[in-house]
Design a protein around this motif. Sequence first.
Motif, short mmCIF file in Angstrom:
data_model
loop_
_atom_site.label_atom_id
_atom_site.label_comp_id
_atom_site.label_asym_id
_atom_site.label_seq_id
_atom_site.Cartn_x
_atom_site.Cartn_y
_atom_site.Cartn_z
N MET A 26 0.93 -1.11 -0.04
CA MET A 26 0.03 0.18 0.20
C MET A 26 0.90 1.28 -0.09
O MET A 26 0.69 2.14 -0.59
CB MET A 26 -0.90 0.00 1.38
N ALA A 27 1.80 1.39 1.06
CA ALA A 27 2.78 2.60 0.99
C ALA A 27 3.59 2.76 -0.28
O ALA A 27 3.58 3.93 -0.64
CB ALA A 27 3.52 2.09 2.06
N HIS A 28 4.19 1.61 -0.76
CA HIS A 28 4.79 1.69 -2.16
C HIS A 28 4.05 2.23 -3.20
O HIS A 28 4.32 3.14 -3.91
CB HIS A 28 5.24 0.51 -2.51
N GLN A 29 2.59 1.85 -3.32
CA GLN A 29 2.09 2.26 -4.51
C GLN A 29 1.62 3.80 -4.11
O GLN A 29 1.58 4.40 -5.26
CB GLN A 29 0.76 1.35 -4.72
N LYS A 30 1.20 4.03 -3.06
CA LYS A 30 0.83 5.27 -2.83
C LYS A 30 1.93 6.30 -3.01
O LYS A 30 1.76 7.63 -3.49
CB LYS A 30 0.62 5.48 -1.01
N ASN A 31 3.14 5.99 -2.69
CA ASN A 31 4.35 6.90 -2.84
C ASN A 31 4.83 7.02 -4.14
O ASN A 31 5.61 8.08 -4.75
CB ASN A 31 5.42 6.39 -2.10
N THR A 32 4.53 5.90 -5.10
CA THR A 32 5.12 6.14 -6.33
C THR A 32 3.70 6.39 -7.44
O THR A 32 4.08 7.05 -8.40
CB THR A 32 5.60 4.87 -6.69
N LYS A 78 1.54 13.23 -2.59
CA LYS A 78 2.70 12.86 -2.01
C LYS A 78 3.73 12.31 -2.91
O LYS A 78 4.96 12.34 -3.20
CB LYS A 78 2.48 11.72 -0.83
N ALA A 79 3.22 11.45 -4.04
CA ALA A 79 4.01 11.08 -5.00
C ALA A 79 4.63 11.89 -6.03
O ALA A 79 5.87 11.94 -6.19
CB ALA A 79 2.95 10.18 -5.95
N THR A 80 4.12 13.19 -6.07
CA THR A 80 4.60 14.27 -6.76
C THR A 80 5.89 15.00 -5.69
O THR A 80 7.03 15.24 -6.63
CB THR A 80 3.75 15.26 -6.73
N ILE A 81 5.88 14.90 -4.63
CA ILE A 81 6.76 15.43 -3.82
C ILE A 81 7.79 14.21 -3.81
O ILE A 81 9.13 14.57 -3.75
CB ILE A 81 6.25 15.75 -2.37
N THR A 82 7.58 13.07 -3.65
CA THR A 82 8.50 12.02 -3.50
C THR A 82 9.68 11.90 -4.72
O THR A 82 10.78 11.62 -4.47
CB THR A 82 7.84 10.61 -3.38
N THR A 83 8.99 12.36 -5.93
CA THR A 83 9.79 12.26 -7.25
C THR A 83 10.47 13.73 -7.39
O THR A 83 11.25 13.85 -8.47
CB THR A 83 8.70 12.08 -8.41
N HIS A 84 10.18 14.84 -6.58
CA HIS A 84 10.91 15.96 -6.59
C HIS A 84 12.28 16.06 -6.42
O HIS A 84 12.76 15.11 -5.51
CB HIS A 84 10.09 17.31 -5.76
N LYS A 85 12.90 16.76 -7.28
CA LYS A 85 14.68 16.64 -7.17
C LYS A 85 15.27 16.95 -5.73
O LYS A 85 16.07 16.55 -5.38
CB LYS A 85 15.18 17.56 -8.38
N THR A 86 14.49 18.01 -5.19
CA THR A 86 14.74 18.36 -3.85
C THR A 86 13.94 18.23 -2.73
O THR A 86 14.26 18.00 -1.43
CB THR A 86 15.30 19.98 -3.83
N LEU A 87 12.62 18.47 -3.01
CA LEU A 87 11.47 18.03 -1.86
C LEU A 87 11.52 16.68 -1.55
O LEU A 87 10.75 16.53 -0.39
CB LEU A 87 10.31 18.76 -2.28
N TRP A 88 12.07 15.62 -2.16
CA TRP A 88 12.02 14.24 -1.85
C TRP A 88 12.41 14.04 -0.45
O TRP A 88 11.61 12.91 0.16
CB TRP A 88 12.51 13.52 -2.94
#
Length: 245
Positions: A26-32, A78-88
């Motif tokens: 669940m967490a992995h899918q949510k984060n990606t 959250k997925a958008t922030i997780t893949t951000h270059k600096t905000l991740w």
Amino acid sequence: MEFTEFLLLQFLAHLLADYFFQTNKMAHQKNTLGFKSRLLPLHILIVFACSWLLSFQIEFFVGAGIIAILHYIIDGFKATITTHKTLWKYAFFADQILHLVVLVAVSCLFASYHGLQPLWDIPFSANGIAIVIAYLCCLKPANIVIKEVFRSSQIDVAIAKQEKAEILDGADELPNAGKLIGILERTLALTFILIGQYQAVGFLIAAKSILRYKDTDTLKTEYVLIGTMLSFGIAVVLGILAGVL
């Protein structure tokens, strides 16, 4: 029911839904995948159920719904922030802070405009609920927080490379042993703090210092030292907060 008890119950609901009832998948899918995750609606349903049931009030149906909807929006982005270059680096911490802000805001508004009228009086005081929360935090949540601190500091990248080299050399270690040791030391430290045996916490730290690595293994020694300080720090803070309440 006092407001402090109600707020602590809602925090307990958040812990259960976001850490213990949420699987790694669940967490992995949510984060990606964010909003595209097929398991996100199930997670939100669990959030709603935990929040509503632990309110002990039928009327909190609306409040639990608001918490669940906002939880869905926060987790979806959250997925958008997780893949951000600096905000991740700050994705996990920003996510948890936003969830807690929503939880506190909805609880305050509900208590102010509707009042707290539970179906029955819960047999636990605010202190009792706080102690339960503290012990739960010493389990999976603390492990995740420590992992995220290492990840945001990019410490885990270096240590992962070293561990890979050790495995290739045959210097394999017990899998997940570190997690279990961390849980045990935090649980014991929290127990000693709650019963006022502060000197025993010092004994635990001294006992942990028996663990030694070879002199040239400075990277892993520093890794263990940081993890130990974070682990005991979490237990101490939780013990103090639980004692105050």
